[in-house]
Scaffold this motif. Structure first.
Motif, PDB file in Angstrom:
ATOM      1  N   CYS A 278      47.998 117.850  32.346  1.00 19.10           N
ATOM      2  CA  CYS A 278      48.495 116.596  32.918  1.00 19.10           C
ATOM      3  C   CYS A 278      48.299 115.448  31.943  1.00 19.10           C
ATOM      4  CB  CYS A 278      47.813 116.301  34.254  1.00 19.10           C
ATOM      5  SG  CYS A 278      46.037 116.100  34.151  1.00 19.10           S
ATOM      6  N   GLU A 279      49.155 114.466  32.078  1.00 24.58           N
ATOM      7  CA  GLU A 279      49.019 113.194  31.362  1.00 24.58           C
ATOM      8  C   GLU A 279      48.837 112.142  32.452  1.00 24.58           C
ATOM      9  OE1 GLU A 279      49.002 112.146  28.173  1.00 24.58           O
ATOM     10  OE2 GLU A 279      49.123 114.167  27.305  1.00 24.58           O
ATOM     11  N   ILE A 280      47.584 111.706  32.653  1.00 21.10           N
ATOM     12  CA  ILE A 280      47.303 110.779  33.757  1.00 21.10           C
ATOM     13  C   ILE A 280      46.672 109.497  33.221  1.00 21.10           C
ATOM     14  CG2 ILE A 280      47.128 112.558  35.538  1.00 21.10           C
ATOM     15  CD1 ILE A 280      44.099 112.469  35.220  1.00 21.10           C
ATOM     16  N   ASP A 281      46.764 108.453  34.015  1.00 24.78           N
ATOM     17  CA  ASP A 281      46.327 107.143  33.547  1.00 24.78           C
ATOM     18  C   ASP A 281      44.838 107.115  33.191  1.00 24.78           C
ATOM     19  OD1 ASP A 281      46.792 104.069  33.418  1.00 24.78           O
ATOM     20  OD2 ASP A 281      44.916 104.399  34.513  1.00 24.78           O
ATOM     21  N   ASP A 282      44.556 106.594  32.004  1.00 23.91           N
ATOM     22  CA  ASP A 282      43.176 106.378  31.541  1.00 23.91           C
ATOM     23  C   ASP A 282      43.063 105.002  30.904  1.00 23.91           C
ATOM     24  OD1 ASP A 282      44.753 106.978  29.341  1.00 23.91           O
ATOM     25  OD2 ASP A 282      43.101 107.832  28.212  1.00 23.91           O
ATOM     26  N   THR A 283      43.645 104.003  31.552  1.00 27.14           N
ATOM     27  CA  THR A 283      43.541 102.632  31.033  1.00 27.14           C
ATOM     28  C   THR A 283      42.070 102.285  30.797  1.00 27.14           C
ATOM     29  OG1 THR A 283      45.521 102.013  32.233  1.00 27.14           O
ATOM     30  CG2 THR A 283      44.095 100.218  31.538  1.00 27.14           C
ATOM     31  N   TYR A 284      41.217 102.719  31.737  1.00 28.10           N
ATOM     32  CA  TYR A 284      39.759 102.613  31.572  1.00 28.10           C
ATOM     33  C   TYR A 284      39.192 104.019  31.734  1.00 28.10           C
ATOM     34  CZ  TYR A 284      41.173  97.882  32.734  1.00 28.10           C
ATOM     35  OH  TYR A 284      41.832  96.694  32.760  1.00 28.10           O
ATOM     36  N   SER A 285      38.039 104.264  31.115  1.00 26.17           N
ATOM     37  CA  SER A 285      37.445 105.611  31.136  1.00 26.17           C
ATOM     38  C   SER A 285      37.367 106.198  32.544  1.00 26.17           C
ATOM     39  CB  SER A 285      36.037 105.541  30.547  1.00 26.17           C
ATOM     40  OG  SER A 285      35.239 104.650  31.328  1.00 26.17           O
ATOM     41  N   TYR A 286      36.802 105.426  33.491  1.00 23.10           N
ATOM     42  CA  TYR A 286      36.568 105.950  34.842  1.00 23.10           C
ATOM     43  C   TYR A 286      37.865 106.258  35.565  1.00 23.10           C
ATOM     44  CZ  TYR A 286      37.829 101.380  36.721  1.00 23.10           C
ATOM     45  OH  TYR A 286      38.525 100.245  37.059  1.00 23.10           O
ATOM     46  N   LYS A 287      38.962 105.613  35.143  1.00 21.09           N
ATOM     47  CA  LYS A 287      40.244 105.812  35.811  1.00 21.09           C
ATOM     48  C   LYS A 287      40.722 107.255  35.657  1.00 21.09           C
ATOM     49  CE  LYS A 287      41.493 102.280  38.055  1.00 21.09           C
ATOM     50  NZ  LYS A 287      41.746 102.440  39.504  1.00 21.09           N
ATOM     51  N   GLU A 288      40.476 107.854  34.477  1.00 21.03           N
ATOM     52  CA  GLU A 288      40.915 109.244  34.293  1.00 21.03           C
ATOM     53  C   GLU A 288      40.221 110.160  35.310  1.00 21.03           C
ATOM     54  OE1 GLU A 288      41.446 111.078  30.346  1.00 21.03           O
ATOM     55  OE2 GLU A 288      40.158 112.714  31.050  1.00 21.03           O
ATOM     56  N   LEU A 289      38.921 109.948  35.503  1.00 24.82           N
ATOM     57  CA  LEU A 289      38.188 110.788  36.467  1.00 24.82           C
ATOM     58  C   LEU A 289      38.693 110.540  37.885  1.00 24.82           C
ATOM     59  CD1 LEU A 289      34.597 110.382  34.975  1.00 24.82           C
ATOM     60  CD2 LEU A 289      36.141 112.320  34.714  1.00 24.82           C
TER      61      LEU A 289
END
Lengths: 370, 156
Positions: A278-289
């Motif tokens: 998947c390619e998912i949003d990681d604008t901030y580190s915690y967002k990916e999780l």
């Protein structure tokens, strides 16, 4: 079976921290040409609808839809802009094609972030002008509040989030489109400047310049074009609440909802098993999780491109660039960062975007190849 | 050689601004709420269909789309629980601050929302779950604004 819309062409510039040599129009012209060549179409004859995702404040020009047709080959044709992430434009293009009145749609998004002298001002003006903006705090506080609530309410640590940064920046070293690849340690991340506790400087995606174009076509048209089509099996775009007071601070509700709808449309019952990467949003580190949990994708390969943390953040182009990365993977054109599943090319992928603070929205696409 | 010459050319760009100024209308519920703050009171409202109390109050429920009545605004007590907090080390222009600004989300007792405002305690005295209360500006300086609240502080 429901009719599907296909991705038939993609074009993108490698991201750069600065791009003083070209205007945004020239950048768009370059990637549009790449995308049209990729699928072998002539925009003046073959394209029925053009959609650009852009925000006036980010462009520094109001009524920006006026400025997009010519460099895409869309002058005197059906063109409109959407002030949201590029994947929302993809959904609009899908819907237009599904009407049966349009065969080929072009979606564009870009950013000349290096031209925005006051990026914090753009976000300040996005805050509620009566209840939040008068507090006069940098809007990044919203990410700090979310992050702290996430750590407090879930079994994740600050180190887990720092590991996302290390992984994505390392992945980006292999990706020629990325401009923020690096070999970092968890300690480097934890010791970087605390922007808004617990969010550190290295946990925030850095701005970049770049442009993306994606060409969509109906299934009937797609089979006669140059490359094998990538199918959009499911899609959903969800808008949460603009009111910070009703938000869930520790969980991205809009992403969960968008995922449910897109999975249902695509017939995906167990994303962790059925999706290859998947390619998912990681604008901030915690967002990916957060997004990985909300989409049930925490056991898959996440962000092999390096994500926004490794590639760079190009505002409304961010979702579109991640979609292009996923298309390259499914086609087997990702080269040095190609994902392989048991020596075979991946078959199914999920792409998700978030428009960043202070929004609570999410767009999810489920992709597959034959 | 010619190419080198070309590269030396200046890269031209132009500076510009978007000079836009606006008025923002507080609205019927917003005005009642802000005038309440001026009196040192918190006014909230209730959606009976969703069993949900909004602070700040709204004229409609965003969950069920029911219209909520202005006359149903109720005063709630000045006491709540801290749901999350952050301390921000940069100002609104991105410059580093010597003293960080602390912001919290507070669930006021009797409401179902998270009210966002500044926290007045020292960082080491702040923890999620602590009881807090609003500190209002002196009455003569209140003008019906969110900044009529100076911030929230811990109740020991």
């Amino acid at each position: 079976m429901r009719r599907r819309v296909c991705i038939v062409g993609v074009g993108m510039t490698p991201l750069k921290a600065l791009s003083p040599e070209v205007s945004y129009k020239e950048m768009m012209f370059e990637v549009a040409n790449k995308a049209y060549n990729d699928c072998g179409i002539n925009p003046r004859k073959d394209v029925d609808t053009f959609i650009c995702c852009s925000e006036d404040y980010i462009e520094g020009t109001s009524i920006f839809d006026e400025y997009v047709p010519d460099q895409l080959g869309g002058a005197l044709k059906q063109v409109h802009t959407i002030p949201s992430d590029g994947l929302f434009g993809v959904c609009a293009g899908i819907l237009q094609i599904l009407t049966g009145e349009f065969k080929i749609a072009v979606i564009e998004a870009h950013a000349k972030s290096s031209n925005i002298l006051t990026p914090d001002g753009v976000h300040m003006c996005a805050l509620d002008p009566i209840y939040i903006r008068p507090l006069n705090v940098n809007p990044i506080f919203i990410a700090g509040l979310e992050y702290n609530s996430f750590l407090y309410n879930h079994l994740f640590t600050k180190e887990d989030c720092a590991e996302v940064v290390v992984k994505n920046k390392k992945n980006a070293l292999k990706n020629p489109y990325a401009c923020y690849g690096a070999n970092l340690t968890i300690e480097d991340v934890l010791n970087s400047f605390p922007i808004s506790y617990p969010l550190n400087e290295l946990e925030i995606s850095s701005y970049a310049d770049g442009a993306c174009v994606v060409v969509l076509a109906s299934e009937e048209v797609a089979k006669d074009l140059k490359k094998k089509p990538i199918y959009i099996d499911g899609f959903s775009f969800i808008q949460g609440s603009p009111n910070l007071e009703v938000r869930s601070w520790d969980f991205p509700r809009a992403t969960e909802e968008a995922g449910k709808r897109a999975y249902e449309m695509a017939g995906i019952n167990n994303p962790n098993r059925e999706i290859d990467f998947c390619e998912i949003d990681d604008t901030y580190s915690y967002k990916e999780l957060q997004h990985a949990i909300a989409l049930n994708l925490n056991e898959t390969i996440i962000n092999p491109s390096g994500g926004s943390l490794g590639m760079g953040y190009i505002y409304e182009g961010t979702g579109l660039m991640r979609l292009i990365m996923a298309v390259l993977q499914l086609r087997g054109e990702a080269g040095s960062f190609q994902v392989r599943i048991n020596n075979d090319l991946p078959r199914k992928a999920v792409v998700q975007s978030w428009r960043g603070i202070p929004t609570e929205n999410s767009c999810v696409l489920v992709l597959s190849r034959e | 050689m010619e190419q080198k010459e070309n590269r030396k050319k200046e890269i031209i760009h132009f500076f510009g601004q978007l000079p836009v100024e606006s008025l923002y209308t507080a609205g019927i519920a917003g005005e009642r709420f802000l005038l309440g703050l001026k009196e040192g009171k918190f006014l909230a409202n209730y959606c009976p269909d969703c069993d949900f109390v909004f602070l700040p109050p709204k004229l409609y429920c965003e969950f069920c789309f029911r219209e909520l009545k202005e006359e149903d605004l109720k005063e709630i007590e000045n006491k709540g629980i801290l749901l999350s907090y952050t301390f921000t080390h940069i100002d609104t222009n991105g410059n580093r601050l010597e003293n960080p600004i602390i912001v919290g989300v507070i669930k006021m007792n009797g409401t179902d929302t998270g009210f966002v405002h500044k926290l007045l305690n020292k960082i080491e005295d702040i923890e999620i779950g602590m009881e807090v209360e609003a500190v209002f500006a002196p009455k003569e300086r209140r003008r019906g604004s969110i900044n009529d609240i100076v911030g929230f502080q811990r109740i020991d």
